[in-house]
Design an enzyme around this catalytic site. Structure first.
Site, PDB file in Angstrom:
ATOM      1  N   LYS A 115      31.205  39.013  41.817  1.00 40.40           N
ATOM      2  CA  LYS A 115      30.559  37.948  42.601  1.00 40.40           C
ATOM      3  C   LYS A 115      30.303  36.758  41.714  1.00 40.40           C
ATOM      4  O   LYS A 115      30.089  36.900  40.500  1.00 40.40           O
ATOM      5  CB  LYS A 115      29.222  38.446  43.152  1.00 40.40           C
ATOM      6  CG  LYS A 115      28.713  37.634  44.334  1.00 40.40           C
ATOM      7  CD  LYS A 115      29.544  37.928  45.565  1.00 40.40           C
ATOM      8  CE  LYS A 115      28.868  37.597  46.849  1.00 40.40           C
ATOM      9  NZ  LYS A 115      29.449  38.382  47.960  1.00 40.40           N
ATOM     10  N   ASP A 155      32.121  32.724  50.153  1.00 40.64           N
ATOM     11  CA  ASP A 155      30.815  33.340  50.419  1.00 40.64           C
ATOM     12  C   ASP A 155      29.928  32.227  50.997  1.00 40.64           C
ATOM     13  O   ASP A 155      30.447  31.239  51.527  1.00 40.64           O
ATOM     14  CB  ASP A 155      30.254  33.942  49.118  1.00 40.64           C
ATOM     15  CG  ASP A 155      29.180  34.990  49.369  1.00 40.64           C
ATOM     16  OD1 ASP A 155      29.524  36.135  49.662  1.00 40.64           O
ATOM     17  OD2 ASP A 155      27.982  34.655  49.295  1.00 40.64           O
TER      18      ASP A 155
HETATM   19  N1  GLU Z   1      32.003  37.119  50.259  1.00 46.78           N
HETATM   20  C1  GLU Z   1      32.485  38.156  51.123  1.00 46.78           C
HETATM   21  C2  GLU Z   1      31.644  39.407  50.947  1.00 46.78           C
HETATM   22  O1  GLU Z   1      30.512  39.340  50.534  1.00 46.78           O
HETATM   23  C3  GLU Z   1      33.969  38.388  51.000  1.00 46.78           C
HETATM   24  C4  GLU Z   1      34.455  38.846  49.666  1.00 46.78           C
HETATM   25  C5  GLU Z   1      35.977  38.872  49.512  1.00 46.78           C
HETATM   26  O2  GLU Z   1      36.664  38.610  50.476  1.00 46.78           O
HETATM   27  O3  GLU Z   1      36.424  39.156  48.406  1.00 46.78           O
HETATM   28  O4  GLU Z   1      32.052  40.477  51.298  1.00 46.78           O
END
Ligand code: GLU
Length: 424
Positions: A115, A155
């Site tokens: 993240k 995100d």
């Molecule tokens: N930000 C999204 C999540 O929290 C998607 C993450 C992604 O697609 O890698 O799941």
């Protein structure tokens, strides 16, 4: 770095990093996992902090602080979004990367969790400044990420356009077209059909399964949605297409309520031009906190962490909570909701549709062969239903609520990979 609210007035920890560690402990204990596995999983493998300058439109320079956390890569490269938000903290990004590991595990993706976050409110910057902010962050983390290393995605307050800029920056730095470094891109540069709807579509599939399990008809279900970003908006549209009555919606400025059901198309139009509270045809205007306590069949927290805590859990009336956001319920809230019999579909399951189609996007980028929207949606459906059933079976077998069941499903897969790699 700013400090977060560490506890609320009930002395409950609101630090997401402590919360996820507690969730890991609970699930690992039930599975009698060796302590060394738990110790490895309780902290991220690598965390990068960056401070990078961005030239603003007036010629001044602002230095932004950002983070990228890579939690665990036993199952594959780390994967997870990048958020731009004024309240981003290092502990939050670490926790979100850990939730990503378990999310990928639940749904059976060959990824670990990552993240990123930048402390910034993109709403206060021009389009050109946002582009420089996005490119600057990618430049700062470029050595840390890569198609086989760590793959970012959208995100909170980031979107396909931001992913496009970041992919371009990474490709230029590496001297080659590298679409697989990031997912959630625009279709014209290697994005996947169905990706922008995937988080909500996956969430809706889990809601359909939950209502079926409880014997509640979907067609007449009442729904309240907190948060009207991408996930909230698409969930409202999909659910209303299925016949549900969307009685309440809120965004960061406040919410609207209509007992007969809101006209979702009109609310989306209104949001595109400003805020939910500007919508003229609501029955009443409510706060985002009041929305959570409405007497509805389904509540979808689709905004940020810690909105349902020991302070308000007792007053929640929804029969099903589908966590489209990451971390909306605290462990103390979970306990109260479990006692009340609320079916909570945990974030790592309910919102895993997003990363699932990100995985499909990455697979398409690596194979240079692109799927139809139907192929994407059919495969998403299959993954979501399988994950939902696995979590339900595990939870029933151990008589635990679904969050713990989901962590257990995931932990078993991650622990097996760690053992197979000889880490423990
Ligand atoms: N930000 C999204 C999540 O929290 C998607 C993450 C992604 O697609 O890698 O799941």
């Amino acid at each position: 770095m700013q400090t977060v609210n560490v506890t609320n007035s009930n002395q409950e920890s609101l630090n997401p990093y402590e919360i996820v560690q507690k969730q890991i402990d609970t699930a690992a204990k039930l599975l009698h996992l060796p302590q060394n596995i738990v110790e490895i999983l309780k902290r991220p493998k690598r965390v990068l902090t960056v401070n990078y300058p961005v030239k603003l439109d007036d010629g001044t320079i602002e230095v932004f602080e950002g983070y990228r956390s890579q939690h665990n890569d036993a199952l594959g490269p780390t994967k997870g979004g990048i958020r731009f938000h004024p309240d981003v903290t290092l502990d939050e990004v670490k926790a979100l990367s850990m939730w990503m590991t378990f999310k990928c595990g639940v749904v059976g993706l060959p990824y670990g969790g990552g993240k990123g976050g930048v402390i910034a409110d993109p709403r206060n910057y021009s389009h050109a400044e946002k582009e420089r902010m996005s490119r600057g962050f990618m430049e700062a983390i470029a050595d840390f990420v890569g198609p086989d290393k760590d793959i970012p995605a959208p995100d909170v307050y980031t979107n396909a356009e931001v992913m496009g800029w970041m992919m371009d920056t990474y490709s230029r730095l590496n001297g080659k077209y590298s679409p697989a470094v990031i997912t959630g891109k625009p279709l014209s540069i290697g994005g996947s059909k169905g990706r922008s709807e995937a988080t909500a579509r996956g969430c809706v599939i889990t809601i359909q399964k939950a209502l079926q399990e409880l014997g509640l008809p979907l067609e007449s279900a009442t729904v309240a949605i907190q948060g009207f970003g991408n996930a909230g908006r698409v969930a409202a549209r999909l659910l209303s297409d299925l016949g549900c009555k969307i009685v309440a919606i809120s965004d960061s400025q406040g919410g609207i309520y209509d007992s007969n059901g809101l006209h979702v198309g009109e609310v989306i139009e209104c949001k595109n031009e400003g805020c939910i509270v500007d919508y003229p045809n609501a029955e009443t205007y409510i706060t985002s906190e009041e929305l959570l306590e409405l007497d509805v069949d389904v509540l979808i927290p689709a905004a940020l962490e810690n909105v349902i805590t020991s302070q308000n859990a007792e007053r929640i009336q929804a029969k099903v909570i589908a966590e489209a956001a990451n971390g909306p319920c605290t462990p103390d809230a979970d306990e109260i909701l479990n006692t009340k019999g609320t079916l909570v579909i945990p974030d790592i399951l309910a919102n895993s549709g997003g990363v699932t189609v990100s995985y499909f996007e990455w697979v398409q980028n690596l194979s240079h062969y692109y799927w139809t929207e139907k192929e994407v949606n059919d495969r998403l459906y299959e993954k979501m239903v399988t994950a939902y059933d696995e979590v339900r079976t595990m939870s029933e077998q151990y008589s635990v609520e679904r969050r713990t069941g989901a962590f257990m499903v995931s932990l078993l897969k991650i622990a097996e990979a760690m053992e197979a790699r000889g880490w423990v």
